[in-house]
Enzyme design. Structure first.
Site, PDB file in Angstrom:
ATOM      1  N   HIS A  82      55.171  41.473  39.107  1.00 61.39           N
ATOM      2  CA  HIS A  82      53.938  41.679  39.859  1.00 61.39           C
ATOM      3  C   HIS A  82      54.123  41.147  41.269  1.00 61.39           C
ATOM      4  O   HIS A  82      54.755  40.122  41.475  1.00 61.39           O
ATOM      5  CB  HIS A  82      52.762  40.963  39.174  1.00 61.39           C
ATOM      6  CG  HIS A  82      51.427  41.463  39.637  1.00 61.39           C
ATOM      7  ND1 HIS A  82      50.771  42.496  39.023  1.00 61.39           N
ATOM      8  CD2 HIS A  82      50.637  41.067  40.663  1.00 61.39           C
ATOM      9  CE1 HIS A  82      49.627  42.726  39.647  1.00 61.39           C
ATOM     10  NE2 HIS A  82      49.522  41.867  40.651  1.00 61.39           N
ATOM     11  N   ASP A 161      38.133  40.346  36.159  1.00 59.47           N
ATOM     12  CA  ASP A 161      38.990  40.480  37.349  1.00 59.47           C
ATOM     13  C   ASP A 161      38.810  41.849  37.984  1.00 59.47           C
ATOM     14  O   ASP A 161      38.784  41.974  39.210  1.00 59.47           O
ATOM     15  CB  ASP A 161      40.465  40.270  36.989  1.00 59.47           C
ATOM     16  CG  ASP A 161      41.360  40.517  38.201  1.00 59.47           C
ATOM     17  OD1 ASP A 161      41.182  39.816  39.204  1.00 59.47           O
ATOM     18  OD2 ASP A 161      42.188  41.439  38.161  1.00 59.47           O
ATOM     19  N   ARG A 168      36.410  41.532  46.160  1.00 59.57           N
ATOM     20  CA  ARG A 168      37.235  40.783  47.125  1.00 59.57           C
ATOM     21  C   ARG A 168      37.846  41.724  48.153  1.00 59.57           C
ATOM     22  O   ARG A 168      38.012  41.376  49.315  1.00 59.57           O
ATOM     23  CB  ARG A 168      38.344  40.022  46.394  1.00 59.57           C
ATOM     24  CG  ARG A 168      37.839  38.811  45.625  1.00 59.57           C
ATOM     25  CD  ARG A 168      38.923  38.253  44.710  1.00 59.57           C
ATOM     26  NE  ARG A 168      40.120  37.881  45.412  1.00 59.57           N
ATOM     27  CZ  ARG A 168      41.356  38.028  44.914  1.00 59.57           C
ATOM     28  NH1 ARG A 168      41.539  38.540  43.725  1.00 59.57           N
ATOM     29  NH2 ARG A 168      42.395  37.657  45.622  1.00 59.57           N
ATOM     30  N   SER A 183      43.592  36.003  39.372  1.00 59.94           N
ATOM     31  CA  SER A 183      43.553  37.462  39.272  1.00 59.94           C
ATOM     32  C   SER A 183      44.857  37.994  38.683  1.00 59.94           C
ATOM     33  O   SER A 183      44.863  38.783  37.727  1.00 59.94           O
ATOM     34  CB  SER A 183      43.318  38.048  40.673  1.00 59.94           C
ATOM     35  OG  SER A 183      43.578  39.417  40.704  1.00 59.94           O
ATOM     36  N   LYS A 187      45.707  39.002  34.191  1.00 64.29           N
ATOM     37  CA  LYS A 187      46.193  40.334  33.780  1.00 64.29           C
ATOM     38  C   LYS A 187      47.554  40.242  33.115  1.00 64.29           C
ATOM     39  O   LYS A 187      47.818  40.910  32.121  1.00 64.29           O
ATOM     40  CB  LYS A 187      46.313  41.254  35.000  1.00 64.29           C
ATOM     41  CG  LYS A 187      44.983  41.677  35.576  1.00 64.29           C
ATOM     42  CD  LYS A 187      45.166  42.731  36.643  1.00 64.29           C
ATOM     43  CE  LYS A 187      45.757  42.217  37.926  1.00 64.29           C
ATOM     44  NZ  LYS A 187      44.859  41.922  39.012  1.00 64.29           N
TER      45      LYS A 187
END
Ligand code: URA
Length: 434
Positions: A82, A161, A168, A183, A187
């Site tokens: 990520h 989220d 956001r 966040s 996930k």
């Protein structure tokens, strides 16, 4: 729970309890706290920060707002990568099929564009028909069978989220270590992975612009991952210029395909292979760095990674033919070039301005409900340190909105700093956090 009191407490810099965070976030997710109160709390967190305990509580409530996947039946290693977000960052689109072709299971949950940064989901959706909203059972089966499935947060994965992330994006509350940590990690933990590598971007196109802030974010992410028993490492990589040349959804998809066909820009391939090596070494600690890179390069050379991307595209409802016929994709109606005002060396790129220019052209969102024009985007033609001649094209810009295109072209020269002596070239992979 009185939202006003919790906002007030955080705005004074005080520490929220686990139950205050939980009650507020769950009430917001259920629609019982309005956007304006959540926006106020997010801004208070953005300004005042959160303690490690508060960040862990926020991660936990986001995680527990939905389902967690179980991949214990997978016969091999289950992992993901990520990124904290940047401009032109298309690594996931290359890395997921590369690792899947090597037998790693990649249950990848990605995000949409956030602030000035692009998002993997928007890029995937530039392929006509590509469905990033698979139900969790279909996705789970896909990951077991094909080793990869590419989705966004469904209503069932970290719904808290999902809702907060969208807010956001439009309230300038992205660049916050606790908010980014909770966040991303909620996930990733929900995916049920055994291994995770984080690409923490640093520089003027990243949410964290200094090496110190990026390191603090990397440490925060890695420590949450380890706390949940996930093998986690982070690479801090440069975002003082876009990765590769393409910026914008289809533009980046196209460049990713070229990368999988063996014709990718060196910086993009280097970051992709370095992140992939982290996961391959987690799955097989005897593997050397060189061997881990070699294995990945082989999936590009023998076409197996590209075949995997096409297969997953087809199985997720997309039309894989567009990946074979890149030049048939419709182009935006209008185009133009930003030209170098003088000769010299490219010393600096205002990468964040490039990201916002992309939004202006239609490649990103100004508000939650905006739709994206996949055929808008840009190509940057020089890298920091390159010599440029007066009048040379620095940036080619495409949009279906002529006025927006003209505005980007008018301000375009300010994006580039050209100097007379060669600048220091920022190193691509700065640091590894374990
Ligand atoms: N990616 C995420 O998933 N969340 C963030 O907050 C930033 C990048």
């Amino acid at each position: 729970m009185i939202p006003y009191q919790i906002i007030e407490k955080k705005s004074q810099g005080l520490t929220l309890s686990e139950s205050e965070i939980k009650d507020f976030v769950l009430a917001y997710t259920a629609g019982n706290v309005p956007d304006y109160q959540m926006s106020a709390l997010l801004m208070a967190i953005f300004i005042k920060g959160m303690t490690t305990e508060e960040t862990l509580s926020l991660t936990k409530v986001m995680l527990e707002s939905g389902e967690c996947m179980d991949f214990t039946s997978a016969p091999g290693f289950v992992a993901d990568k990520h990124s904290t977000g940047g401009v032109g960052d298309k690594v996931s689109i290359l890395l997921a099929p590369i690792l899947a072709a090597l037998g790693i299971h990649i249950p990848m949950i990605s995000g949409r564009g956030l602030g000035h940064s692009g998002g993997t989901l928007d890029k995937l959706e530039s392929i006509p028909g590509f469905n990033v909203n698979l139900d969790l059972k279909t996705w789970h089966d896909l990951v077991l069978k094909e080793h990869v499935g590419l989705i966004g947060q469904t209503g069932n994965i970290c719904p808290a989220d999902k809702k907060i992330y969208a807010l956001r994006d439009v309230t300038a509350t992205v660049r916050s270590i606790p908010l980014i940590s909770a966040s991303i990690m909620s996930k990733k933990i929900a995916e049920g992975v055994q291994g995770l590598v984080l690409d923490v971007k640093t520089g003027n196109g990243a949410f964290m612009q200094t090496q110190d802030d990026s390191r603090a974010l990397a440490k925060s992410l890695v420590s949450i991952g380890k706390g949940y028993g996930i093998k986690t490492t982070a690479l801090i990589t440069d975002m003082n210029q876009p990765l590769g040349s393409a910026i914008g959804n289809w533009f980046e998809m196209e460049e990713s395909v070229r990368g999988l066909q063996g014709d990718g820009p060196a910086d993009l391939m280097d970051v992709t292979y370095a992140l992939g090596a982290e996961i391959l070494k987690m799955s097989n600690p005897d593997l050397t760095q060189e061997a881990a890179i070699e294995l990945q390069a082989k999936t590009v050379a023998d076409g197996s990674a590209f075949e995997k991307l096409k297969r997953i595209t087809e199985l997720q409802g997309g039309n894989p033919d567009v990946l074979d016929k890149l030049s048939d994709y419709p182009r935006a109606k209008y185009s133009g070039a930003v030209r170098a005002p003088r000769s010299g060396y490219l010393a600096k790129v205002d990468t964040m301005a490039l990201g916002f220019a992309g939004i202006q052209l239609g490649a990103g969102r100004r508000k939650i409900t905006d739709s994206i024009d996949y055929s808008s985007g840009m190509y940057i033609h020089s890298r920091i340190g390159d010599s440029v001649s007066s009048g040379e094209d620095m940036l080619t810009v495409y949009s279906n909105d002529e006025k927006a295109l003209d505005q980007v072209l008018a301000g375009g020269q300010d994006i580039f700093t050209i100097e007379q002596s060669p600048p220091e070239i920022p190193s691509l992979i700065r640091e590894r956090i374990e």
